[in-house]
Design an enzyme around this catalytic site. Sequence first.
Site, PDB file in Angstrom:
ATOM      1  N   GLY A 165       1.042  -1.571   0.339  1.00  0.00           N
ATOM      2  CA  GLY A 165      -0.047   0.146  -0.104  1.00  0.00           C
ATOM      3  C   GLY A 165       0.953   1.173   0.279  1.00  0.00           C
ATOM      4  CB  CYS A 166      -0.066   4.513  -1.254  1.00  0.00           C
ATOM      5  SG  CYS A 166      -1.761   4.592  -0.072  1.00  0.00           S
ATOM      6  CE1 TYR A 167      -2.028   7.755   4.172  1.00  0.00           C
ATOM      7  CE2 TYR A 167      -3.282   6.145   4.210  1.00  0.00           C
ATOM      8  CZ  TYR A 167      -3.016   7.828   4.427  1.00  0.00           C
ATOM      9  OH  TYR A 167      -3.031   8.740   4.152  1.00  0.00           O
TER      10      TYR A 167
END
Lengths: 350, 350, 350, 350
Positions: B151-153
Site C-alpha cells: 500500500g501507499c502509506y
Amino acid sequence: MKAAIAGASGYSGEELVRLLLRHPRAELAAVTSRQYAGQSLARVFPKFGNDPRAKTLCFTEPDPELLAKTADVVFLALPHGVAAGYAAPLLHLGCQVIDLSADFRLKSPARYKEFYGKDHPAPDLLSKAVYGLPEARRAEIKNASLIASPGCYPTSILLPLLPLLKTGLIQSAGIIADSLSGLSGAGRKAELDYLFVECNESARPYGIPKHRHLSEIEEQLTLAADRPVVIQFSPHLIPLNRGILTTLYLAPAKPFQNESQMAAFGDQITRCFQAAYAGEPFVRLLEAPALPDTKNVAGTNVIEIAWRLDPRTGRLIVLSALDNITKGASGQAVQSMNILRGFAETDGLC
Amino acid sequence: MKAAIAGASGYSGEELVRLLLRHPRAELAAVTSRQYAGQSLARVFPKFGNDPRAKTLCFTEPDPELLAKTADVVFLALPHGVAAGYAAPLLHLGCQVIDLSADFRLKSPARYKEFYGKDHPAPDLLSKAVYGLPEARRAEIKNASLIASPGCYPTSILLPLLPLLKTGLIQSAGIIADSLSGLSGAGRKAELDYLFVECNESARPYGIPKHRHLSEIEEQLTLAADRPVVIQFSPHLIPLNRGILTTLYLAPAKPFQNESQMAAFGDQITRCFQAAYAGEPFVRLLEAPALPDTKNVAGTNVIEIAWRLDPRTGRLIVLSALDNITKGASGQAVQSMNILRGFAETDGLC
Amino acid sequence: MKAAIAGASGYSGEELVRLLLRHPRAELAAVTSRQYAGQSLARVFPKFGNDPRAKTLCFTEPDPELLAKTADVVFLALPHGVAAGYAAPLLHLGCQVIDLSADFRLKSPARYKEFYGKDHPAPDLLSKAVYGLPEARRAEIKNASLIASPGCYPTSILLPLLPLLKTGLIQSAGIIADSLSGLSGAGRKAELDYLFVECNESARPYGIPKHRHLSEIEEQLTLAADRPVVIQFSPHLIPLNRGILTTLYLAPAKPFQNESQMAAFGDQITRCFQAAYAGEPFVRLLEAPALPDTKNVAGTNVIEIAWRLDPRTGRLIVLSALDNITKGASGQAVQSMNILRGFAETDGLC
Amino acid sequence: MKAAIAGASGYSGEELVRLLLRHPRAELAAVTSRQYAGQSLARVFPKFGNDPRAKTLCFTEPDPELLAKTADVVFLALPHGVAAGYAAPLLHLGCQVIDLSADFRLKSPARYKEFYGKDHPAPDLLSKAVYGLPEARRAEIKNASLIASPGCYPTSILLPLLPLLKTGLIQSAGIIADSLSGLSGAGRKAELDYLFVECNESARPYGIPKHRHLSEIEEQLTLAADRPVVIQFSPHLIPLNRGILTTLYLAPAKPFQNESQMAAFGDQITRCFQAAYAGEPFVRLLEAPALPDTKNVAGTNVIEIAWRLDPRTGRLIVLSALDNITKGASGQAVQSMNILRGFAETDGLC
C-alpha cells in the site's frame, strides 16, 4: 473606542481591518504601511471597497505620536523585532497595545536571544506584557496595557494541552506536536518558496527540529505543568490559504491497562475539557465520530478539538483545527481587545 | 511480454495504463472494467488518445479465462476482497499475478480478519504471496508467481524504517508515523467526502487510531525487527492530487548524551541508509538542508528520505515523500514486474 | 548531439532540463544561471536528483563562448530582451539557437517596438529567425539556424485557427480568443501577485485589452489569412500550476441558414482539421461529446482541440487545451530541435 | 420573523443556514432534508456547532404543512423541478416563498419546456413569480409572494448588461458571455466528475453551446432591450470552491471612430453604471487599473464590475466577479427577503 493598526498590509493586518471594519463598538481610526502610505484602504484592498470607511481611510507612515493621538488601542501587526520599537512610545503616550508579533510573548530575554538570535530590543517591557490567550488568561488581559497575542501554532497546541497538563492527566515529558499550516502563515512576502506553483501540489516540512514558536509554546506549557516542558514540534506547509491542523501525541500520566481503565480515563479527559471550555464561545469540543477539519473553522475565531485513545499503544491523541489568521492571530487579538475594553467577547467575531 | 490490467478504471488502474503504454518491453494486451466494457481506452481516458494502442484496445468484462489467454502477467487493480477471487484461477491458468489490493499482503488470516472484518477469501494463497517491496524483497519477487504490491502509506513508512530496525539503530517500541495523503489515495469513488469543495481548503485526520494499513505495516516491521512491533499511525487528507508525506518520530536504541554522541549516531544513520539504498534507482536520500517535498516526486517512482536528530528531545525524525499512485501503487507494481521478468528495473519508469 | 540551456532556473528552463535529461539522442551539456552558478542541477532542483547527469552538471555563468564550445544547440530560456543579446554571438560561433523568449517571434521591428516599448536589440536577425510552430512550419524549422519558439497563448490560439483561416472557412474579422492560464505562465518570479494565497481561490483577468502576445498572434494570423487580422484577446489567471484553456469565438465565412447547411459546414470543419492534423503526433482532435481539459494534457506536448457550432447564434466555437510549459514552451522547443537535427519528432516527448 | 429552508443540505442551503443564523431580524425556524431528517444542524454541519440554535434545530422531512406552521418565509433550495411542487401548497397556506431553483424564473412555459425538457409543473404560478434580482426589480420584490431568485451565471451576466441595454449604449445582437465557475456551482452531488482529483488542475468547458441558464438570461435581456436578444454563453469549470468570473464581449451601439469618440463613449458608460449602481450596497464599480477577482468577493454578497474599451477592435469588454453561492444564490435570496419584509437590505449580509 478607536483602534489603529500598525502594519496593516500583511495578512494579519488585512484580517484586523476586516474584523474592525465590522466591529460594532470599535472604530478603525488609522492604518499604517510604509509601502502604501497615502493610498486608501479601498484602493489597496479592493475587497473592502464597499465599506464607506475604507474609501476615506488612508494608510499613513507608522508614526507612534500620530497613532497615539488617533487611537485608544493600537494593534501591532509588524515583523518580529520591529514591533518592540513601537510598543514603548505607544505605552508611554497612554495607548493600550496589542502586539501580534513574537516580541513580547516570552518572559525571559535569554530565551528570546536563544530563539531569535539577538538581544531583546525592550527587555524591561517583557514582565509588563500579558500573554493574550483569552481562554487561559482572561483576568490578566482585562487589566493589561501590553498584550502579546499568541502565535498561530502555539494557539493550536496550547489550547488542547493546557487543561490536560494543569490537571495532571498527561505526562509532561515526550509530548509531540505535528502541525500542518496553510500558506498565509508564511506571510505576505515576495519569496520564491511561497509562489503558487511552488506550493500547489506540495506538502513539505520545514523548521525541523527547532522552530522559533517552540520558545513560547514551551514557556506556557512549563507554567501550566509547573515543571520544565520540552516538546517535539514539526510544522509542515500544505496547500491551503488558511488553517492549522495539529495532531498531538501524548502519554497518560497513569497508563491504562485494560478497556475499563481506558474508558475511565476517557471520562476524565471529557470532564477536563468540559470544565475548561464548556462555556467558551470560541472552543468547539467535537463529539465522535467528528474530527477537526480546517474548512470548518476557516474565517472564524473558533478552534475545534477532538481526541482519541489508542488501546494498542496506550497513547492519547488530541487534534485541533483553527484558522491561523483569525483564531491564530487577528481574531484572537480582537477577542483580547473585547476583554480589555469590557465589550462582549464575541463582538465583531460572529 | 503481454500484460493485462483487471480493474483499469480507478486511479491505480489508470496509472498502470499510463506506465504500460510506454513500457519498452511490455505490451498492454487487455484492460477490464465492468463499467466501461466495450469502450476503448482512448474514449474513457482522453489523455491516452494519442497512443495508437489506446484507440484500439477496449475494456472487457473481467473474465479470468480471457485474461489468462491474453496475458502473461495480470495486474489486479480491484477493490480489497474482490482481487482474491481472481488470483486463484489466474494462477491456476499459469499467469503471474501482481495484486495491488490488500488481499495478499498479510501472512496471517487471523490478522486479516481483525483488520478487514471478515474471513480471508483465499487463505491458502497467503503463504505463496510475496510482499512486493522491491528494495526489501528483490530476490523473492524474482521467483514469485503472486506478488502482493504494498500500500501507499506502508511504502512511505517501511522504506525509511526497515533499515533502521534491521540494524537495530532505533527502538522498536514507541514508533509514531504521521502521514499526509493526497486525494487520489481515496480512490475514484463518487462520494460526497471527496468532492472538490469538501477537500479544497480542508486538512483533516481520519482512520484514527486504527487504520487498516497498520496490519501490513506492523507485520513487515515485526519481521524486520525480529520482535513484535506496534506503532501509532495517523493518516490525514490534504488537498493534493498525488503525494504522501510521512513524518516518523523515533527513539535511538542508545540515547545520545551529548553533541559528539549525537554526531556519531548521525554518522551511523547515514551509513545505514547508504548501505541500504545507495544503489537504489528509486530512493533519493536527501542531504541537508533539503527536506522531502511531494511536488518533487509527483508522477515518478521515487521516494525521498531525509532525517534530523533533535538534541533537545533526543529523538530521530525521519521524513519521506512519494507519489501514492506511482511508488505507492502502480509504479512499484511495474517495478516488481520488471524484476519478475528479468527486465531492467527502471524500464518504463524513468 | 549536445544541448545547452541558457537560463535554466525558470519554469521553462526547468522543463527543458526535464525533457533533455531523458532525451534518447541529445545530451544536456551545459546549464546557465547567474543566481545558481557553481551549484549542481541536483542541488537546485532536487527532483532531478536521481539522474546521474544532474549530480555532476553544474550551473555556469551564461557565457556565449563557453556555451558554443560545449553545445551544438543552445536553448535560450531567458527574459524577453535579454535573449537577443546571446543569439548573435552564438550564431556567429556556429551554434543553432532555439529561443523561447519573444525576441525573434516578430518580423517587424516596428511592431516589436509598439508592443515591447523599445527598439529591437538585434533587428537584422529578425528575418533570419523561423517561427518555431512545428505543425505549421516544419520545413522551415528543418533548415533554420535561429528558431523563435512560440509563446504559450499563441500556440493555443494559432493551432486551432491557422487551418480555418488558410482554408477560408471563417471570417478573419471579429475573432475573439478568451484564454485561461495556470500560474507557471507568470514565471518563477518573486512577486506578491503570484503568491499562493493571492492565486488560490482567485480567477482574474489581466492584460486587457492589449497583451503583448497579440503581436505574434496577429502576425501569424495575418500570414495565414493573407490579409490583416486584428483579434480580441483576453487572458485570465486561474489556480492551476500548468495549462491553458482557450475558447475561440468565430464567424463562418458563409453563414449557415438552416440545419442542413450547418451540418455541411460541420463536415467542412472536420475535413479541414483532419487534413491539417490527422497525422500530427501532438494534436488531439476530440470527438463529441469530449471537450478539452487541461488535466488531460498536463506534462505532455499535446494540444487538444474541439469545436461546436451554435445554431442559435450562427457562431463556430473552437476550444483548445495545452500545457503552457510543455507544448506552450519547452516541449515545443524540443520538438523543433528534433526536426532541426533530423531526429524522430517524438523523441524525448512521449 | 421566522424563516425555513426546504432542502438545507446542499451548498445553497448550507449558505442560507449560515446567513440566517446570524441575521439580526430573522429566526431560522426549520430546516428540511430527506437525507438528514432527525439530525441536528450542528451534527450535519460541524461548522455551525458553536451556534446554540444549530445545536437544537433538527432537520425534518420537507412537509409543506409543517413548514407553513413554522415559518413566515420559506426558502426553497431544492432541485429544479422539485421546488415547484412545494411552492403552490406553501403559497396557499399563506407563506411567502423564495425559490432558489430555476422553476419560476421564466415567464413562458414553452421556453421552460425547450430548455428543461418537460412541461412546467405549475405553469399558472409563472405569472405570479417575481424575478428576484434586487438591483433591477426592488419594487416588485417588495410586494411579491413568490420570488424566483436568479441563477449564479445569470446574476453575473445580467447586472453588468441590464443598464447598458436599457440605455441603448450597446448593440443587443452579438453579445458573448464567457464565464468561469467554481465547483460549488456543480452542487453537493456525489458524481465522479466533481471529485477533487478530477477538478484540481483542471480547466474545462461544459454545456456548450446551449446551457439551461440561457433561458432566463435571454428572457431578462429581452425585457431590458425591448427586443429579442440571443446571446452566446460559454461556461467553464475551474478549481475554485466559490466564484464566478464573467467576461462580456460587446459592440457599442454607435462605433467609435477615433480616440475622442472612444473617450466620450467611455464617459457614457461610466455615467450609465453610476446611475444604475452608485447607491447599491452590493455592487462594486471598480476604477482602473483594478479588475474583478473572485477572491475579493468570496463569502460576500458583492458583485464587482469593471470595463475596458479596445481601440483596436472597437469592442467594449465588461467583466464581473461574484460568489456563486452568496450573491449568485443564497445571499441574493436573503437580500430579497430583506426587501420583502421591510428590513434594511444589508441586514445579515455585511
